[in-house]
Design a protein around this motif. Structure first.
Motif, mmCIF file in Angstrom:
data_model
loop_
_atom_site.group_PDB
_atom_site.id
_atom_site.type_symbol
_atom_site.label_atom_id
_atom_site.label_comp_id
_atom_site.label_asym_id
_atom_site.label_seq_id
_atom_site.Cartn_x
_atom_site.Cartn_y
_atom_site.Cartn_z
ATOM 1 N N ASN A 177 8.374 11.513 -18.107
ATOM 2 C CA ASN A 177 7.682 12.680 -17.582
ATOM 3 C C ASN A 177 7.313 13.597 -18.741
ATOM 4 O O ASN A 177 8.183 14.169 -19.402
ATOM 5 N N ARG A 178 6.013 13.724 -19.002
ATOM 6 C CA ARG A 178 5.516 14.585 -20.068
ATOM 7 C C ARG A 178 5.029 15.930 -19.534
ATOM 8 O O ARG A 178 4.608 16.788 -20.316
ATOM 9 N N LEU A 179 5.070 16.109 -18.213
ATOM 10 C CA LEU A 179 4.556 17.335 -17.621
ATOM 11 C C LEU A 179 5.601 18.437 -17.554
ATOM 12 O O LEU A 179 5.300 19.611 -17.781
ATOM 13 N N ALA B 21 1.330 26.502 -19.049
ATOM 14 C CA ALA B 21 1.173 25.217 -19.732
ATOM 15 C C ALA B 21 1.347 24.068 -18.749
ATOM 16 O O ALA B 21 0.572 23.091 -18.769
ATOM 17 N N TYR B 22 2.354 24.160 -17.887
ATOM 18 C CA TYR B 22 2.574 23.124 -16.868
ATOM 19 C C TYR B 22 1.372 22.999 -15.946
ATOM 20 O O TYR B 22 0.932 21.888 -15.637
ATOM 21 N N ARG B 23 0.830 24.105 -15.512
ATOM 22 C CA ARG B 23 -0.319 24.099 -14.601
ATOM 23 C C ARG B 23 -1.522 23.398 -15.223
ATOM 24 O O ARG B 23 -2.198 22.598 -14.574
ATOM 25 N N GLU B 24 -1.780 23.679 -16.512
ATOM 26 C CA GLU B 24 -2.932 23.052 -17.163
ATOM 27 C C GLU B 24 -2.702 21.561 -17.393
ATOM 28 O O GLU B 24 -3.624 20.754 -17.226
ATOM 29 N N LEU B 25 -1.478 21.179 -17.756
ATOM 30 C CA LEU B 25 -1.177 19.754 -17.926
ATOM 31 C C LEU B 25 -1.309 19.009 -16.597
ATOM 32 O O LEU B 25 -1.786 17.875 -16.556
ATOM 33 N N LEU B 26 -0.880 19.651 -15.520
ATOM 34 C CA LEU B 26 -0.992 19.036 -14.197
ATOM 35 C C LEU B 26 -2.449 18.838 -13.821
ATOM 36 O O LEU B 26 -2.825 17.817 -13.249
ATOM 37 N N ARG B 27 -3.278 19.797 -14.156
ATOM 38 C CA ARG B 27 -4.705 19.680 -13.854
ATOM 39 C C ARG B 27 -5.338 18.531 -14.641
ATOM 40 O O ARG B 27 -6.139 17.765 -14.111
ATOM 41 N N GLN C 85 -11.461 15.392 -8.462
ATOM 42 C CA GLN C 85 -11.806 16.002 -9.742
ATOM 43 C C GLN C 85 -12.550 17.313 -9.540
ATOM 44 O O GLN C 85 -12.313 18.303 -10.240
ATOM 45 N N LEU C 86 -13.414 17.337 -8.559
ATOM 46 C CA LEU C 86 -14.182 18.543 -8.270
ATOM 47 C C LEU C 86 -13.283 19.708 -7.884
ATOM 48 O O LEU C 86 -13.452 20.831 -8.353
ATOM 49 N N VAL C 87 -12.307 19.433 -7.037
ATOM 50 C CA VAL C 87 -11.418 20.489 -6.560
ATOM 51 C C VAL C 87 -10.635 21.100 -7.716
ATOM 52 O O VAL C 87 -10.457 22.315 -7.797
ATOM 53 N N THR C 88 -10.162 20.269 -8.642
ATOM 54 C CA THR C 88 -9.399 20.809 -9.770
ATOM 55 C C THR C 88 -10.290 21.582 -10.730
ATOM 56 O O THR C 88 -9.819 22.484 -11.423
ATOM 57 N N LEU C 89 -11.574 21.249 -10.790
ATOM 58 C CA LEU C 89 -12.490 21.982 -11.646
ATOM 59 C C LEU C 89 -12.803 23.360 -11.075
ATOM 60 O O LEU C 89 -12.919 24.342 -11.802
#
Length: 322
Positions: free
Chosen positions: A101-103, A151-157, A191-195
């Protein structure tokens, strides 16, 4: 009292997204007082409308068990010395090498400064931060939460985008089958939703059967993410505001949308009389005032509705079985 204003601005968004689940924080320490103090200090913390859910473990072995059973843990506050002098380091290595787990953000906390070289520990064990317990004041603990969870939120995205790209690549091998259209739409939708938003829950539906008398039978889910994914290929089982959709149906424009209670309802009408609905929970971005979407985001959503509707119309017209 002044410390309470440290995160007042971001707390203001909590009312805009009441359904957001809290971030899971795992506290690993053999001292019960550390658990109590940490929970008390962070009891009112919120980041973009999301609070914290605390999980406790009192040994390295117990921490590993929790991590195997619990998903989506965002941050581990990890004591170094517990049942052994290096129990915390063993857990950190296990998270990265065995659990792979890298997240998860890992913050080591030690009550024995100088026990292990900080630089060496961070580099070898992929630790995100290393703190002495005596230096973690309330203000520093809050700052640590902001940095780690962002940081976690951006890695998850990034990870979600990677997974949706895999779906798109896989589906592109058979572009003209109905099953491929569904798979392709699901990948693009994810992908659209996360963008566009921090949410991860959306449904794209055919609404051919929508009438005031047949509301429960009017939504066939064609592609979905989050907890709507289980409805794909069947009728939408989740709650949506039918009056909002009926109002969109009455509009003369072929593409229209409305944001109702922070959720997005977009409707696309085809020339042959069919309609398609894009529903996204919590569409409004954290920094968007008055439930507004940028022109760029609106354009992305309109493109998705237009292009996926054409693809599904093609599948129907050619009697492709999805």
């Amino acid at each position: 009292m002044t410390d309470t204003f440290l995160f007042a601005d971001e707390n203001n968004t909590s009312a805009a997204a009441p359904r957001k689940s809290p971030y899971k924080i795992l506290i690993v320490d053999d001292d019960d007082e550390i658990h109590v103090i940490t929970r008390m200090a962070l009891s009112d913390f919120q980041l973009n409308g999301r609070g914290l859910e605390f999980i406790s473990a009192y040994s390295g072995q117990e921490a590993q068990q929790v991590l195997q059973e619990q998903d989506q843990i965002a941050l581990v506050l990890l004591d170094v010395v517990m049942e052994t002098d290096h129990a915390g380091l063993d857990v950190a290595r296990w998270i990265r090498e065995t659990l792979k787990n890298r997240l998860i953000r890992i913050v080591l906390r030690t009550g024995q400064p100088g026990q292990a070289p900080e630089e060496e520990i961070i580099a070898r064990y992929e630790i995100d931060d290393y703190k002495e317990k005596t230096e973690l004041t309330y203000r520093k603990l809050v700052t640590l939460m902001y940095c780690s969870l962002r940081a976690y939120r951006e890695l998850l995205r990034i990870e979600r985008n990677r997974q949706s790209l895999e779906q798109i690549i896989k589906a592109s091998a058979e572009l003209f089958s109905a099953s491929s259209v569904r798979e392709l739409s699901r990948g693009i939708l994810a992908q659209l939703v996360t963008l566009v938003t921090h949410a991860d829950t959306a449904a794209y539906c055919s609404v051919d059967g929508l009438t005031a008398k047949s509301r429960s039978n009017g939504f066939e889910v064609l592609a979905a993410t989050g907890h709507y994914a289980g409805d794909e290929g069947s009728r939408l089982q989740q709650q949506v505001e039918h009056t909002v959709i009926e109002a969109l149906v009455q509009r003369p424009e072929p593409v229209s949308f409305v944001i109702h209670q922070h959720d997005y309802y977009g409707l696309y009408k085809t020339r042959n009389g069919r309609s398609y609905l894009l529903f996204i929970e919590g569409i409004v971005k954290d920094d968007a005032p008055n439930d507004e979407l940028s022109e760029h985001d609106q354009h992305l959503l309109e493109l998705f509705m237009n292009n996926t509707a054409i693809a599904f119309e093609h599948a129907k017209d050619h009697n492709l079985d999805g």
